[in-house]
Design a protein around this motif. Structure first.
Motif, PDB file in Angstrom:
ATOM      1  N   PHE A 134      33.955  39.146  54.514  1.00  0.00           N
ATOM      2  CA  PHE A 134      33.986  39.821  53.219  1.00  0.00           C
ATOM      3  C   PHE A 134      35.218  40.701  53.104  1.00  0.00           C
ATOM      4  O   PHE A 134      35.851  40.777  52.040  1.00  0.00           O
ATOM      5  CB  PHE A 134      32.707  40.648  53.059  1.00  0.00           C
ATOM      6  N   PHE A 135      35.572  41.359  54.180  1.00  0.00           N
ATOM      7  CA  PHE A 135      36.752  42.210  54.193  1.00  0.00           C
ATOM      8  C   PHE A 135      38.015  41.388  53.959  1.00  0.00           C
ATOM      9  O   PHE A 135      38.886  41.772  53.172  1.00  0.00           O
ATOM     10  CB  PHE A 135      36.825  42.947  55.521  1.00  0.00           C
ATOM     11  N   ALA A 137      33.090  35.665  42.246  1.00  0.00           N
ATOM     12  CA  ALA A 137      32.480  35.569  43.575  1.00  0.00           C
ATOM     13  C   ALA A 137      30.970  35.457  43.488  1.00  0.00           C
ATOM     14  O   ALA A 137      30.334  34.658  44.154  1.00  0.00           O
ATOM     15  CB  ALA A 137      32.865  36.786  44.406  1.00  0.00           C
ATOM     16  N   THR A 142      42.216  39.374  47.606  1.00  0.00           N
ATOM     17  CA  THR A 142      42.086  39.281  46.152  1.00  0.00           C
ATOM     18  C   THR A 142      42.398  40.610  45.481  1.00  0.00           C
ATOM     19  O   THR A 142      41.983  40.863  44.356  1.00  0.00           O
ATOM     20  CB  THR A 142      40.666  38.832  45.769  1.00  0.00           C
ATOM     21  N   ILE A 143      43.119  41.492  46.194  1.00  0.00           N
ATOM     22  CA  ILE A 143      43.543  42.763  45.607  1.00  0.00           C
ATOM     23  C   ILE A 143      44.543  42.484  44.484  1.00  0.00           C
ATOM     24  O   ILE A 143      45.403  41.623  44.590  1.00  0.00           O
ATOM     25  CB  ILE A 143      44.189  43.659  46.681  1.00  0.00           C
ATOM     26  N   ILE A 152      34.690  33.994  47.788  1.00  0.00           N
ATOM     27  CA  ILE A 152      35.466  34.965  47.013  1.00  0.00           C
ATOM     28  C   ILE A 152      36.924  34.550  46.889  1.00  0.00           C
ATOM     29  O   ILE A 152      37.546  34.722  45.835  1.00  0.00           O
ATOM     30  CB  ILE A 152      35.351  36.349  47.682  1.00  0.00           C
ATOM     31  N   ALA A 198      38.277  38.478  52.454  1.00  0.00           N
ATOM     32  CA  ALA A 198      38.291  37.968  51.081  1.00  0.00           C
ATOM     33  C   ALA A 198      38.649  39.061  50.089  1.00  0.00           C
ATOM     34  O   ALA A 198      39.423  38.841  49.140  1.00  0.00           O
ATOM     35  CB  ALA A 198      36.922  37.374  50.742  1.00  0.00           C
ATOM     36  N   SER A 199      38.106  40.254  50.285  1.00  0.00           N
ATOM     37  CA  SER A 199      38.400  41.363  49.372  1.00  0.00           C
ATOM     38  C   SER A 199      39.858  41.766  49.466  1.00  0.00           C
ATOM     39  O   SER A 199      40.510  42.052  48.454  1.00  0.00           O
ATOM     40  CB  SER A 199      37.497  42.558  49.699  1.00  0.00           C
TER      41      SER A 199
END
Length: 957
Positions: free
Chosen positions: A693-694, A234, A700-701, A805, A696-697
């Protein structure tokens, strides 16, 4: 191998103005769903175990596994090399890049399965290669896969009786890696690319290679992809996008604020010059004004002002109003509203104080009586609409704007189109000066949350919104309500001064005024309950009249103001004194509801009121309903026409064009939306950036990045593992599609809750402005156009971290387009919701709206062929076209055929993609889907325009 499951993970949600309601519910949903989204990363689609996990080492009682393991014992008619056979030591997890599922030694001693092929059919002893291929073709149908008989590296291994051992090698598909002597195809390992199924090589620098990659996907700007990269890091690329957004936004606000400061400085100078002129000590000017005032005062006192030039004297007689249900609420009052004078209208509860103004102005159609303006008969004042102003009881104005902003907008909208900008500015300055608002002109109005001007000043602004329109007739509905005695007295004196100096016809409904405020009016109109007339005439004669009819005001014996004394008597307190000069006829019993009207008629020498004791006429419910429908059919079409296509006004007062209305509404909307840079920065850039951002995060867990993996070859699915035949050919993973489907309802709910405030927070202001000629289409287009930058920037704020990301084969341009259009659909949905639902409920309604379109009818959770009777809903569902377009760019286009490298144009996961297309009925390409999505948005936008125009018509009169 994964089977497509029907149990999909849930989805999250958020918003801006209604963020408290919508976001709380969304976060709760998301908290419940996050573990399931994380589980998607392992195994096939939606966490279903892949083929290797299904037949793992812990399930040796599985009959298929037992049969495969027997091959290693050298038993069976084929020399121990049976179909579906691999060595026990080779059972492993497909996440292991060294897992190859090699043939057991019983097979490799008889034939060699070449690289780029897999050999699952076992061995067969045949006299020739042709005989072996005939056998295998019958025993192991290839279902379209290219297969051939092979021996041991070109060497015939004797099987006895003149036969040779042969194996059956089937060609490996693109996206798989098949080294020598493999039983079943294995996806190309992550961090490798397999430009041919027979070989693999480390993912080159500048590209990233997830599992099943034929040719590595190129890294984009700001991504550092070293050799063997699985997914691009990222990094801080999204920060670059944020910096660009912030710099552009800051520059726009800086130039805007600088230009506004210059305009404000110029405006202040012009206003000061204007005030200097008004305060001029020129004796000639003072004498001229004094003479003019004296002449006007003399004419007012003698009653010779009926035909004053440019003034309006309104006379009304025997006004009546009977409702469709039969109740009579106005019973024949008569009187006049004189030019250059102010008239106070008072009465007991239910006397019809506001009703009589509505009858005169035409907001309500009278059922009897007549009205004249300067001697000319007319039904009401609707034909004098451009010269009539009405000040409502509530202070309906834009509280977040300044006094000057509110009054300036009203002037620009309502003053004649042939007035110059300088004339309009002068009118604004004169109005502010007249209402004593100069010292607060740059202060915001304020509300319960942000302090602004005082209540008395707000009342005067309320008057100024109408006075700046240069009316000749001014109606006010309880302008002193809620004010202290000082503020009320000041306002009443201002109204008197306006009437005299500007030669206006002023009528105000007032409630319990103080003595000084009460006496500030020239005339007095008093009504009894039921719309009966008690008194009409000069204010100084009120006290004497009530003394004449037996209700003397004890001036030296009470602290009750004269106005309250009059209302108490009209409300039924006490009977007339026996010594009254004007009495009822002998035999008449005193009734305060009808007695005052009889006494007034006697005073004026008129016949007794004919309906004083008349009972209301009873009208049946059917007749009342028919009368209401008849009114709707006859009146509403013309009202709709006026709302959609406003007229051009009178010849001497042409109204402004639609284009200019759009301009002033757009400018005001921008002032409302973009107050300061910091509010824009935190409410849009920071908030929506955090949401992106939340997302995308969250997506990608886990250790495995989201990916698309194709189905297995048909022969493997049909012959090797019949228990998995139903889903063996399907895509074993399509997390790009599944994960993006989970944010549809979130973004819709968030955007809808945000824009529900665009119109929902100013409904009352819109109704008021419509009642004085606001062009609704121009207003609607201007407000939505002012929201467009917010829509684009919020979509960019979500897209910047999300696209940086969340690694997908989708181009960043296409990624932004789908997010922007989905955001736009949410914005238009917010308008729709705010027109139909009270603003307090818009937040929760936005969440429900997002669930309806984003979850139920997005074409993913419930495909269209599951509900054939509801196809029309899918066709008008923008989220459905969003999902189909995303499916095309994330799954169909990059994985149906190889898009680059040596195998460019060759089939990739063609069969698995085709099955997925049939499953969801997604056949359209990305441009077509985006086009259909735009059509759905435009259709809803037009529906919004129609709804805001045709609803609540009575409120817009």
């Amino acid at each position: 191998m994964a089977a497509p499951s029907h149990e999909h993970p849930g989805r999250p949600a958020r918003d801006r103005h209604q963020v408290t309601q919508a976001a709380t519910l969304a976060v709760a949903i998301l908290a419940c769903v996050a573990p399931f989204l994380g589980n998607q990363k392992k195994g096939g689609l939606f966490g279903t175990p892949r083929l290797a996990e299904t037949f793992g080492d812990d399930h040796l009682d599985n009959p298929y596994l037992e049969r495969r393991l027997q091959a290693g014992n050298g038993t069976g008619s084929n020399g121990g090399c049976l179909r579906n056979a691999w060595g026990r030591s080779q059972i492993c997890d497909f996440d292991d890049e060294n897992c190859k599922y090699k043939l057991p030694e019983a097979c490799t001693s008889k034939f060699t399965c070449p690289a780029g092929y897999y050999c699952t059919a076992g061995a067969y002893a045949a006299a020739s290669k042709e005989d072996a291929e005939k056998y295998f073709a019958a025993d192991w149908p290839s279902y379209g896969t290219q297969c051939m008989a092979v021996n041991l590296d070109g060497t015939d291994v004797d099987a006895g009786d003149g036969n040779t051992w042969y194996g059956y090698a089937c060609e490996c598909q693109n996206g798989f890696w098949c080294p020598e002597n493999i039983v079943i195809p294995n996806w190309c390992p992550q961090s490798y690319e397999c430009q041919r199924p027979s070989q693999r090589k480390k993912c080159p620098q500048g590209r990233w290679c997830k599992q099943g990659t034929v040719r590595g996907w190129p890294c984009t700007f700001g991504q550092d992809c070293k050799k063997g990269t699985i997914a691009p890091p990222a990094g801080a690329v999204f920060l670059i996008y944020f910096v660009i957004i912030v710099l552009i936004g800051y520059a726009v606000f800086w130039f805007r604020d600088r230009a506004r400061s210059k305009r404000l400085e110029k405006s202040n100078k012009e206003m000061q010059d204007y005030y200097d002129v008004l305060h001029s000590k020129d004796s000639t000017e003072v004498e001229r004004r004094a003479a003019t005032d004296s002449e006007l005062k003399s004419r007012f006192e003698t009653g010779d002002d009926k035909d004053v030039e440019d003034g309006y004297r309104i006379e009304f007689s025997d006004l009546r109003l009977t409702l469709p249900g039969g109740a009579t609420v106005m019973r024949g009052p008569s009187g006049a509203l004189e030019c250059g004078k102010s008239t106070a209208i008072m009465g007991a509860s239910g006397a019809g104080k506001t009703t009589i103004m509505n009858l005169i102005t035409g907001k309500v159609k009278k059922t009897g009586g007549w009205i004249t303006v300067n001697g000319e008969p007319c039904d009401d004042l609707s034909q004098y609409r451009s010269r009539t102003a009405f000040v409502p009881q509530e202070d309906v104005m834009h509280r977040e704007l300044t006094v000057l902003d509110n009054i300036t907008f009203s002037a620009n909208m309502r003053l004649p189109a042939n007035w110059t900008e300088e004339q309009k500015r002068e009118k604004v300055m004169h109005t502010i000066y007249t209402l004593d608002l100069t010292h607060v002109q740059h202060s915001i109005i304020g509300d319960e949350f942000e302090r602004g001007i005082s209540g008395g000043q707000r009342k005067r602004v309320n008057v100024g919104l109408e006075l700046v329109a240069d009316p000749k007739i001014l109606f006010l509905d309880e302008p002193t309500s809620g004010l202290d005695s000082v503020s009320a007295t000041k306002l009443c004196k201002i109204l008197r001064d306006i009437a005299e100096k500007q030669r206006l016809t002023v009528a105000a409904v007032i409630h319990s005024p103080g003595p000084e405020a009460f006496m500030s009016f020239h005339n007095f109109l008093l009504l009894q309950t039921g719309g009966r007339l008690v008194y009409y005439g000069p204010m100084p004669k009120v006290e004497q009249y009530f003394e004449d009819i037996g209700f003397k005001y004890p001036r030296d014996e009470t602290l009750t103001p004269l106005a309250d004394h009059v209302l108490l008597k009209v409300s039924g307190e006490g009977d007339p004194s026996p010594g009254a000069k004007i009495k009822l006829k002998a035999g008449d019993t005193w009734d305060h509801l009808t007695g005052f009207t009889k006494l007034w008629h006697m005073k004026q020498g008129l016949e007794p009121p004919c309906d004083a004791d008349e009972a209301p006429e009873k009208v049946g419910r059917a007749a009342a309903t028919w009368a209401s429908l008849k009114h709707s059919f006859t009146e509403m079409p013309s009202q709709y026409k006026t709302l959609f296509c406003p007229g051009r006004g009178d010849a001497d007062r042409p109204t402004i064009s639609s284009g200019y209305t759009f301009f002033i509404c757009f400018r005001r909307a921008c002032n409302q939306n973009y107050t300061t840079f910091w509010s824009f920065f935190f409410s849009i850039v920071v908030f929506y950036g955090a949401v992106g951002f939340f997302f995308a995060s969250l997506f990608t867990i886990g250790d495995d990045p989201p990916n698309v993996l194709g189905g297995y070859p048909s022969d493997i699915c049909s012959l090797a593992y019949p228990a998995l035949r139903s889903n063996c050919k399907d895509l074993q993973s399509n997390q790009f599609f599944a994960l993006m489907g989970s944010i549809v309802f979130i973004q819709i709910a968030m955007a809808a809750a945000t824009t529900s405030a665009t119109f929902g927070c100013e409904t009352a202001q819109y109704w008021r402005e419509c009642s004085v000629g606001l062009n609704t289409p121009a207003y609607f287009f201007a407000k939505s156009a002012a929201d467009l930058p917010l829509c684009v920037v919020s979509a960019m704020a979500i897209w910047a971290p999300f696209a940086s990301i969340f690694a997908t084969p989708v181009s960043k341009g296409n990624f932004f387009v789908v997010l922007l259009l989905l955001n736009l659909f949410g914005y238009v949905s917010g308008y729709f919701i705010s027109f139909l639902v009270p603003y307090n409920y818009c937040g929760l309604t936005s969440v429900a709206w997002g669930v309806w379109w984003g979850l139920l009818f997005n074409g993913f959770n419930m495909p269209i062929h599951f509900q054939p009777a509801l196809k029309f809903i899918y066709y008008v569902s923008a989220p459905r076209w969003y999902m189909e377009g995303w499916f095309d760019v994330s799954t169909v286009y990059p994985y149906k055929r190889v898009r680059s490298g040596k195998l460019k144009g060759e089939p990739y996961y063609r069969f698995g993609i085709g099955r997925a297309q049939r499953q969801y009925a997604f056949w359209n390409r990305f441009p077509s889907c985006m086009g259909y999505m735009i059509l759905c948005i435009m259709a809803l936008y037009i529906v919004d325009l129609v709804i805001i125009t045709v609803t609540q018509v009575n409120k817009k009169k």
